[in-house]
Every structure is written in structure tokens, then in C-alpha cells.
Enzyme design. Structure first.
Site, short mmCIF file in Angstrom:
data_model
loop_
_atom_site.label_atom_id
_atom_site.label_comp_id
_atom_site.label_asym_id
_atom_site.label_seq_id
_atom_site.Cartn_x
_atom_site.Cartn_y
_atom_site.Cartn_z
N CYS A 129 0.95 -1.18 0.22
CA CYS A 129 -0.05 -0.20 -0.11
C CYS A 129 0.61 1.67 0.19
CB CYS A 129 -0.77 -0.05 0.71
SG CYS A 129 -2.26 -1.21 1.13
N GLN A 130 2.12 1.93 0.60
CA GLN A 130 2.77 3.02 0.86
C GLN A 130 3.59 2.56 -1.06
OE1 GLN A 130 6.41 2.38 2.46
NE2 GLN A 130 6.28 4.46 3.32
N MET A 263 9.22 -4.68 3.26
CA MET A 263 7.74 -3.55 4.23
C MET A 263 7.73 -3.68 5.22
SD MET A 263 6.01 -0.87 3.16
CE MET A 263 4.98 -0.33 3.93
N GLU A 264 7.79 -2.81 6.15
CA GLU A 264 7.35 -2.46 7.34
C GLU A 264 6.13 -2.50 8.15
OE1 GLU A 264 8.60 0.04 5.20
OE2 GLU A 264 7.88 2.04 6.33
N HIS A 288 16.40 -3.21 9.24
CA HIS A 288 15.55 -1.59 8.24
C HIS A 288 14.56 -1.64 8.91
CE1 HIS A 288 14.93 1.60 5.72
NE2 HIS A 288 14.05 1.30 5.46
N GLU A 289 13.58 -2.87 8.89
CA GLU A 289 12.30 -2.80 8.68
C GLU A 289 11.80 -3.02 10.25
OE1 GLU A 289 11.03 -2.42 6.30
OE2 GLU A 289 12.66 -2.70 4.92
N HIS A 292 11.76 0.50 11.50
CA HIS A 292 10.80 1.25 11.36
C HIS A 292 9.41 1.12 12.49
CE1 HIS A 292 11.47 2.92 7.01
NE2 HIS A 292 11.16 1.90 6.59
N GLU A 311 12.45 6.78 6.06
CA GLU A 311 13.66 6.39 5.62
C GLU A 311 15.04 6.21 6.21
OE1 GLU A 311 13.47 3.59 4.50
OE2 GLU A 311 10.57 3.69 3.96
N ASP A 368 5.69 7.24 -6.21
CA ASP A 368 6.37 6.20 -6.94
C ASP A 368 7.55 6.88 -7.91
OD1 ASP A 368 4.98 3.46 -5.55
OD2 ASP A 368 3.43 4.30 -7.16
N TYR A 376 16.33 8.38 1.57
CA TYR A 376 17.36 6.83 2.72
C TYR A 376 18.48 7.56 2.73
CZ TYR A 376 13.75 3.92 1.26
OH TYR A 376 12.69 2.60 1.17
N1 BES Z 1 9.03 1.12 3.15
C1 BES Z 1 10.33 1.09 2.83
C2 BES Z 1 9.42 0.54 1.04
C3 BES Z 1 8.75 1.47 0.40
C4 BES Z 1 9.47 2.92 0.22
C5 BES Z 1 7.60 1.18 -0.35
C6 BES Z 1 7.61 4.21 -0.29
C7 BES Z 1 6.76 1.66 -0.93
C8 BES Z 1 6.69 3.06 -1.11
C9 BES Z 1 11.09 -0.27 3.38
O1 BES Z 1 11.31 0.35 4.70
C10 BES Z 1 12.20 -0.28 2.55
O2 BES Z 1 13.10 1.09 2.12
N2 BES Z 1 13.14 -1.34 2.06
C11 BES Z 1 14.59 -1.40 1.53
C12 BES Z 1 15.14 -1.63 2.08
C13 BES Z 1 16.19 -1.35 2.71
C14 BES Z 1 16.26 0.22 2.74
C15 BES Z 1 16.83 -1.79 3.52
C16 BES Z 1 14.22 -2.09 0.34
O3 BES Z 1 12.76 -2.12 0.11
O4 BES Z 1 15.41 -1.81 -0.28
ZN ZN Z 2 12.20 1.94 5.03
#
Ligand code: BES
Ligand code: ZN
Length: 594
Positions: A129-130, A263-264, A288-289, A292, A311, A368, A376
């Protein structure tokens, strides 16, 4: 009337729901979720209420309990926002119920054929959903400031299991033969983007009294082994950030088309199976997750324009966890790998400098499309530079106060800054935070993270063109992260002899660590190294994680000799990709001539 979020019709002067009751019927044949969403209010309300919806068919709207019809009106389809669903609530409304259906094209859902799963016997469904896709699952105030708790009943075909970003409340026979109903409850108020659902043939293994891992039966053993250290991580994180507030921390390993690394989703982190390297070398994604749970889920960005608050803090937190678990060297390597990603994103956005600010303006911009490593890695560096200015201990104290003050709320960059100014007066000026937040590129006071061994590895890679080759015992002593740093610092394309040497000495094409594997395959693709092409096609045909697809297709597309391979591979694999991944790759390939 005030809309506070450029990506939502949510209006903060209107009635605000604080509780959802969802009844969802998952139909794999039609790829539709049939839903009844009840939105409840803390006190009786009346008047206009605007909801977000995208691709939803709205059948009926009524006042909960009384059943009185509620007039509704669906606005025109906007490409990013979807359609505004305007309800006119009668006096003294406690709750409103909406009967609806999702579209088979809902971006927030991916429906998988049995062949796309590990077990190959049952279909699979997962949500993502994010940032703004909850509205493709549920008509709702889809803005992070409108937090809700929820309860859900999910009906799925018998033999399949449903999990959600919530506490399980048991399951039983469904409303019709061959169905099963799963019940969930999420008592803490969460932003809508943390709503999550997955349905498939799932098994679980206990990792600790408060943590278990879910995966397909074929994967569960490897998953339980890879993530066995999760409790130790939770304990370390609690030591840094305070008690874990969500009761359970469970993990779900998804099929390979999952478009992210992780995804957290609260209580149920979603993970890509590419983390199952067999040596626990990629568990930093779990750190990481997990982080969050504090930065992101407890204190949340108000809108996608403040995404760095989620992030940036989480990357910083992830590296603090990593440092306590694996030490200074491992931590420095993570920062170096992050720097590489940051440089790459700065380069990709060189014609869009406005997307390299931390505090972004995203009116008319799809979140997106704005996604990159900048929130990040630039964000984490701002956090680090503040930490360095005040000292580690004082910064941790600040962080605890920050989380006490804003827990279970969603805040803006401006609120964050006001709080820093209150608690750490002068420090924002001292680190030139304005420059970080509101100017493109990287400020001159960006911290550099170095270590003797990283310097040596980078120097070795730099000496490649001069003919320097590391000796076997040297390479064998490298950690997976160090090897990755080495590969990232090699020339971006090289001769076939050189490729063959690397492949042979480091056994790269056979690697199970996807970070290393994909870095190598990009190098091999850019060098036209044919022996790796089979593996490239295999990875692109199986894995949907955007972090890997983007550079791999980019490396193939950039050169005329491999461009046809890129297009042919995409034509074959596209149907199995998540719609988000598909869109990203279409964008990548569109940059190159036919
Ligand atoms: N919340 C994010 C994934 C996300 C961000 C989904 C924006 C949709 C929209 C998740 O916590 C994330 O950052 N995942 C990273 C992990 C990495 C930074 C360790 C990934 O998916 O690579
Ligand atoms: Zn993240």
C-alpha cells in the site's frame, strides 16, 4: 476546507474516521476483493466526507446499524489520486458502511498464478500500500495523518492462509463451503499505508516468544534459519530506541515478484525471498524494517513530501543496530554501500534536482516516480550530522524525547524542526539543516564514513585498470559487504578476459547473495560477458524486486548489443512482474533507441 496532503482528498475539517471494520472476500478467479468497509468515528458526525478511491466499484453506502442510505458521488478519475468518493453523512452518524469491489488491476494488489509461487500448487495474493495504494483496496482517508485502528475478517479459499498487519484473532469455517474466515485486530492507530494483507499456502515457524516467520512450505526451513537472530535484533533495537510497542514482530517471506526488499507492515514485516542468501548476510533489511517500528510506524511522515523522516531516520537506526550487532567495520561498509546508492540516485535525478531535496514538493508528482535512495541516504546523513554535532548520548536522549512526544502521530519536516529547535537549540543552524532540507545535491558538511579496510578495498578496486589483482586469500577474507564494495568500485565495464577472471576467482555467477550477484551481473551485462547472460535472464525472469530490475535492465539497455536481450527478456517476464516493477522497467527501456 483544507487538504493537507497533495496525494489525498482527505480534508482535516471533515469528519475523521479513527476505526475501520473490514470484511473482505478474496476471489482468485476474478482477481477481485469484494469488500464491506465500515468507517467509524470517535463521536457522532454529519456532513460531507471525502474519501480516496482508485479503481473501486462502489455498490452501496449506508449508515452503520440504522441502514439509512448515504448519498455518494464519485468524482472524475485523476491519474495519480484516483477518484474522490464524496459521502454526505446524515446527522449523528457513528459509522458509515460501504459495499464495494476492487479492480483486477488494483496497483496495491498482486495476484499470482500457482506457477509464480515456490510450491506451484496454489495461487497467492499480497498487498503493497505504501505510499498511496491503500485506496485501491479500501475506500478511505488515504493520508498518513488520518490514523486508524482496524479489525478485519478475510474470507479465502480453504487450504490457504491469510495474514495481515495486525494481530491474528483466530480462524474458522467461512460463510460458504470451501471457504475459511480469518480474523484480525490492529488496536494501535496506524496510517492507511500500513494496511497489509497476504494470502497463500503459508506455514510458520516460531523464532522467539514474540516472533515467528511465515513462508511457503518450500521456503519455510530456509527462512527460519536465515532470520533466527531476529529476537537478538529486537532486543538491541529496544536498547537503543525504547520498548517495542507492537506486541509481536512477525515476518512474511513473499514470492520473488515482491517489488521491494522489505515493507514494514506493523506486526508483519513483508520480505523478498532474495534475502535468503543462506549465510544471514542480508539481514540488515530486517534490521531496517524492524527499526521502522519506531521511526515510521510510531512516528510517521505526514505525507510523501516528508518521506525522509521515515526512511532517513530508519537507515540511520538500522546502521546503529548493525553496529551494536556486528561492529564498526560492518557499519562503515553499510554506509559505503549506501553512498554508492546515493551517488547513483543523484546522477539519475540530475535533470530533476527538485527531487534531491529532503523536504520535497510533490503536488502533481506520483510518489512512486519520486522514489529513490535520496530520502534514505541523504536523510540518514542529516540525522548523522545532527548526532555528531550534539554527541551520541545527547542525541539518543533527544530521540527518546522525540518518540515520546510524537508517538502514534504523523508529522511534517517543519514539526520535526520545531521540536529539534526546542530540545537542541541552535543545532539546526550549526549543521545548516536548511541546506540539507531545501537545497538540491549534497551539502559540503556531509559526514564521510571510512575505515582502514574499506580504504584498502577501494584502493585495490581503483588499481584494477593498472593491472592490480587481489590475491585469493585477501579476497576470501572479505565479508559479503566488503566484496560488494570492491565490485562497486571496479570500472563499470571491462574486457571479457577480466570478466572471466573475476567470475572464476570469485565464483560470482553462482552467488546466492543477490546484492553481490546483481552487482556482478550488471558489470557482466555492461561488458557483454556472454557466460553470464543465462543467469541474467534467469534472475530477470524470477525476481521482481525493483532495486535489482532497474540496474540490470539499465545495464542491458545501455549497449546496442544487449538491448534486444533486454527487450526480449522483458516481453517474457513482464506478465509476472508487479505493476510497479513493470512501470519502472518500461521507463528504463524507453530511454534507449530501438
Ligand atoms: N517502506 C520501505 C519500502 C517502500 C517505500 C515501499 C516507499 C513503498 C514506497 C521499506 O522500509 C524499505 O525502505 N525497504 C528497502 C529496504 C532497505 C533500505 C534496507 C528496500 O525495499 O530495499
Ligand atoms: Zn524503509
Amino acid at each position: 476546507m483544507t487538504r493537507t496532503d497533495p496525494h489525498s482528498y482527505f480534508d482535516d475539517r471533515q469528519p475523521r474516521a479513527d476505526r475501520w471494520h473490514l470484511r473482505l472476500l478474496v476471489d482468485f478467479d476474478s482477481r477481485v476483493v469484494g469488500g464491506e468497509a465500515t468507517l467509524m468515528f470517535p463521536r457522532p458526525v454529519a456532513g460531507i466526507m471525502d474519501l480516496d478511491s482508485k479503481g473501486l466499484a462502489i455498490h452501496r453506502v449506508w449508515v452503520t446499524v440504522s441502514g439509512v442510505e448515504v448519498p455518494f458521488e464519485l468524482g472524475p478519475e485523476e491519474p495519480i489520486l484516483g477518484r474522490r468518493l464524496r459521502l454526505t453523512l446524515p446527522e449523528a452518524t457513528h459509522g458509515v458502511s460501504i459495499a464495494y469491489e476492487t479492480s483486477p488491476e488494483a496497483v496495491g494488489l498482486q495476484w499470482l498464478e500457482p506457477a509464480q509461487t515456490e510450491g506451484r500448487r496454489h495461487p497467492f495474493l499480497f498487498s503493497q500500500c505504501q505510499a498511496i495504494h491503500a485506496r485501491t483496496l479500501v475506500p478511505c482517508q488515504d493520508s498518513a495523518v488520518a490514523r486508524v485502528s482496524y479489525e478485519a475478517e478475510v474470507v479465502v479459499p480453504e487450504g490457504l492462509t491469510a495474514v495481515m498487519s495486525a494481530g491474528p484473532q483466530g480462524d474458522g469455517p467461512g460463510p460458504f463451503p470451501g471457504s475459511r474466515a480469518f480474523h484480525f485486530r490492529m488496536p494501535q492507530p496506524i496510517p492507511s499505508y500500513l494496511l497489509a494483507l497476504a494470502v497463500g499456502e503459508l506455514e510458520s515457524r516460531e523464532l522467539s516468544p514474540r516472533s515467528r516467520v511465515w513462508a511457503e512450505p518450500a521456503t519455510i526451513g530456509r527462512a527460519a534459519w536465515e532470520f533466527a537472530g531476529v529476537e537478538e535484533m529486537i532486543v538491541k533495537a529496544e536498547g537503543l530506541f525504547g520498548p517495542y510497542d507492537w506486541e509481536r514482530y512477525d515476518l512474511l517471506v513473499l514470492p520473488p515478484s515482491f517489488p521491494y526488499g522489505g515493507m514494514e507492515n506493523p506486526r508483519m514485516t513483508f520480505l523478498t525471498p532474495t534475502l535468503l542468501a543462506g549465510d544471514r548476510s542480508l539481514v540488515d533489511v530486517v534490521a531496517h524494517e524492524l527499526a521502522h517500528s519506531w521511526t515510521g510506524n510510531l512516528v510517521t511522515n505526514a505525507t510523501a513530501e516528508h518521506f525522509w523522516l521515515n526512511e532517513g531516520f530508519t537507515v540511520w537506526a538500522e546502521r546503529r543496530i548493525l553496529r551494536t550487532l556486528h561492529g564498526e567495520e560492518a557499519c562503515a561498509a553499510a554506509w559505503a554501500i549506501g553512498q554508492n546508492a546515493l551517488d547513483e540516485s543523484m546522477d539519475r535525478f540530475r535533470t530533476h534536482p527538485e527531487l534531491t531535496l529532503l523536504r520535497t514538493r510533490l503536488e502533481g508528482v506520483d510518489p512512486d516516480e519520486a522514489f529513490s535512495s535520496i530520502p534514505y541516504e541523504k536523510g540518514a546523513r542529516l540525522v548523522a550530522v545532527i548526532e555528531q554535532a550534539v554527541g551520541e548520548a545527547a542525541f539518543l536522549d533527544f530521540l527518546h524525547a522525540y518518540m515520546r512526544r510524537f508517538r502514534f502521530t504523523s508529522i511534517t519536516t517543519e514539526q520535526f524542526c520545531a521540536f529539534v529547535e526546542e530540545r537542541l537549540p541552535g543545532v539546526l543552524g550549526q549543521v545548516d539543516a536548511d541546506r540539507w532540507l531545501h537545497q538540491p545535491g549534497m551539502p559540503a558538511n556531509a559526514p564521510v564514513f571510512r575505515s582502514a579496510s574499506l580504504d584498502a578495498i577501494t584502493a585495490l578496486a581503483g588499481a584494477w585498470t593498472a593491472g592490480t589483482r587481489p590475491a585469493q586469500p585477501v579476497m576470501r577474507a572479505w565479508s559479503p559487504s566488503e566484496l560488494l564494495v570492491y565490485l562497486q568500485n571496479l570500472p563499470r565495464s571491462m574486457g571479457l578476459e577480466d570478466c572471466a577472471w573475476l567470475d572464476r576467482e570469485l565464483d560470482l555467477t553462482a552467488r546466492g547473495n543477490y546484492e553481490i550477484l546483481v552487482e556482478w551481473l550488471c558489470l557482466a551485462a555492461a561488458s557483454g560477458y556472454h557466460p553470464a547472460f543465462g543467469r541474467i535472464a534467469e534472475v530477470l525472469g524470477r525476481v521482481g524486486r525493483m532495486k535489482y530490475l532497474r540496474p540490470l535492465y539499465g545495464a542491458l539497455g545501455r549497449h546496442a548489443e544487449t538491448r534486444a536481450l533486454a527487450r526480449a527478456t522483458f516481453a517474457q517476464a513482464a506478465a509476472g512482474y508487479h505493476s510497479l516493477s513493470r512501470r519502472v522497467i518500461e521507463g528504463v527501456l524507453a530511454q534507449y533507441p530501438d
